[in-house]
Design a protein around this motif. Structure first.
Motif, PDB file in Angstrom:
ATOM      1  N   VAL A   1       2.637   5.783  10.063  1.00 55.97           N
ATOM      2  CA  VAL A   1       1.595   4.779   9.852  1.00 55.97           C
ATOM      3  C   VAL A   1       1.317   4.054  11.169  1.00 55.97           C
ATOM      4  CG1 VAL A   1       0.983   2.674   8.601  1.00 55.97           C
ATOM      5  CG2 VAL A   1       2.225   4.498   7.432  1.00 55.97           C
TER       6      VAL A   1
ATOM      7  N   ALA B   1      -7.399   3.774   6.431  1.00 59.10           N
ATOM      8  CA  ALA B   1      -7.641   2.605   5.586  1.00 59.10           C
ATOM      9  C   ALA B   1      -8.037   1.469   6.518  1.00 59.10           C
ATOM     10  CB  ALA B   1      -6.402   2.242   4.782  1.00 59.10           C
TER      11      ALA B   1
ATOM     12  N   VAL C   1       1.477   5.204   0.564  1.00 53.23           N
ATOM     13  CA  VAL C   1       0.938   6.302   1.352  1.00 53.23           C
ATOM     14  C   VAL C   1       1.584   7.598   0.864  1.00 53.23           C
ATOM     15  CG1 VAL C   1       2.625   5.933   3.211  1.00 53.23           C
ATOM     16  CG2 VAL C   1       0.549   7.202   3.686  1.00 53.23           C
TER      17      VAL C   1
ATOM     18  N   GLU D   1      -2.873   7.255   9.124  1.00 52.61           N
ATOM     19  CA  GLU D   1      -1.640   8.016   8.906  1.00 52.61           C
ATOM     20  C   GLU D   1      -1.694   9.154   9.913  1.00 52.61           C
ATOM     21  OE1 GLU D   1       1.403  10.163   8.326  1.00 52.61           O
ATOM     22  OE2 GLU D   1      -0.407  11.198   7.679  1.00 52.61           O
TER      23      GLU D   1
ATOM     24  N   PHE E   1      -3.980   6.715   1.349  1.00 53.92           N
ATOM     25  CA  PHE E   1      -3.491   5.393   0.991  1.00 53.92           C
ATOM     26  C   PHE E   1      -4.015   5.039  -0.397  1.00 53.92           C
ATOM     27  CE2 PHE E   1      -3.814   5.480   5.630  1.00 53.92           C
ATOM     28  CZ  PHE E   1      -2.535   5.083   5.991  1.00 53.92           C
TER      29      PHE E   1
ATOM     30  N   PHE F   1       3.898  -0.976   3.641  1.00 51.61           N
ATOM     31  CA  PHE F   1       3.525   0.412   3.387  1.00 51.61           C
ATOM     32  C   PHE F   1       4.757   1.135   2.877  1.00 51.61           C
ATOM     33  CE2 PHE F   1       0.389  -1.094   6.316  1.00 51.61           C
ATOM     34  CZ  PHE F   1      -0.778  -0.473   5.912  1.00 51.61           C
TER      35      PHE F   1
ATOM     36  N   ILE G   1       0.858  -1.180   0.000  1.00 49.64           N
ATOM     37  CA  ILE G   1       0.000   0.000   0.000  1.00 49.64           C
ATOM     38  C   ILE G   1       0.893   1.229   0.000  1.00 49.64           C
ATOM     39  CG2 ILE G   1      -1.738   1.291   1.290  1.00 49.64           C
ATOM     40  CD1 ILE G   1      -2.745  -1.401   2.372  1.00 49.64           C
TER      41      ILE G   1
END
Length: 166
Positions: free
Chosen positions: A124, A161, A94, A154, A99, A114, A92
C-alpha cells in the motif's frame, strides 16, 4: 607443537563473513518515510491545495489568518505511517479486487487503517510515502496531518483509491 586443523581455522572466518553479509543485507532493507519524487502526478500535495485555497481567499477578498502545519514527525507530504494500534477513523480492506472503498473522507489528524481481505500480500502506497506491506497479521495505518486529497495505490495489482482530508 600441534597445528590447528583446517576446520578450526576456517570456522571463525566463515562466521565473520556470514555476520558481515547479514549486517550489510539487513542495513540495506531499511525503508524511509521521506517523500518520494511526486513528479508522476498521482496525487496532489496538501501544500498545493493550501496555495490554491489562499489564492481563492484573496480573490474573494478574504484573508487567511492561520496556516496549518504538520506535526514535526510528519513528512512533507502530510501523511505518516503510524503504529496500527492507534484508533482508526476508517478501515479499508485491500484484496485482489482492490480496496473496499474507492474513496474515504476523514478529518485532519485521523488515522486510516488498511487490512488484508484475504491471504495475499499487498504493498500500500499512500501519497508520497514508500510502500508498506499489508498481509495477514500485518496491517498498515496512516495518520493524515494536513487537509488535501491523497492518492492510494496498491503496488502489486495497481488498484487505486482516494482519501480526502478535511
Amino acid at each position: 607443537m600441534t597445528l590447528p586443523s583446517l576446520r578450526q581455522v576456517l570456522r571463525p572466518a566463515a562466521a565473520a563473513s556470514l555476520s558481515l553479509t547479514l549486517a550489510l543485507g539487513l542495513g540495506a532493507c531499511g525503508g524511509d518515510d521521506e517523500p518520494a519524487d511526486s513528479s508522476a502526478g498521482e496525487s496532489s500535495s496538501p501544500a498545493d491545495d493550501a496555495t490554491t485555497d489562499e489564492e481563492a481567499g484573496e480573490e474573494a477578498g478574504e484573508e487567511e489568518d492561520t496556516e496549518e502545519e504538520a506535526p514535526a514527525d510528519s513528512p512533507a507530504g502530510g501523511v505518516t505511517y503510524v503504529d496500527s494500534t492507534e484508533p482508526a477513523a476508517d478501515t479499508i480492506v485491500v484484496d485482489e479486487g482492490g480496496f473496499t472503498a474507492d474513496t474515504s473522507t476523514v478529518e485532519v489528524g485521523d488515522v486510516v487503517l488498511f487490512i488484508p481481505g484475504d491471504e495475499g500480500i499487498y504493498g500500500v502506497i499512500v501519497g508520497d510515502l514508500d510502500g508498506y506491506t499489508v498481509t495477514t497479521g500485518l496491517n498498515g495505518a496512516f495518520r493524515f496531518d494536513l487537509p488535501g486529497t491523497y492518492a492510494v495505490r496498491e503496488d502489486i495489482t495497481g488498484n487505486t483509491a482516494t482519501i480526502t482530508v478535511e
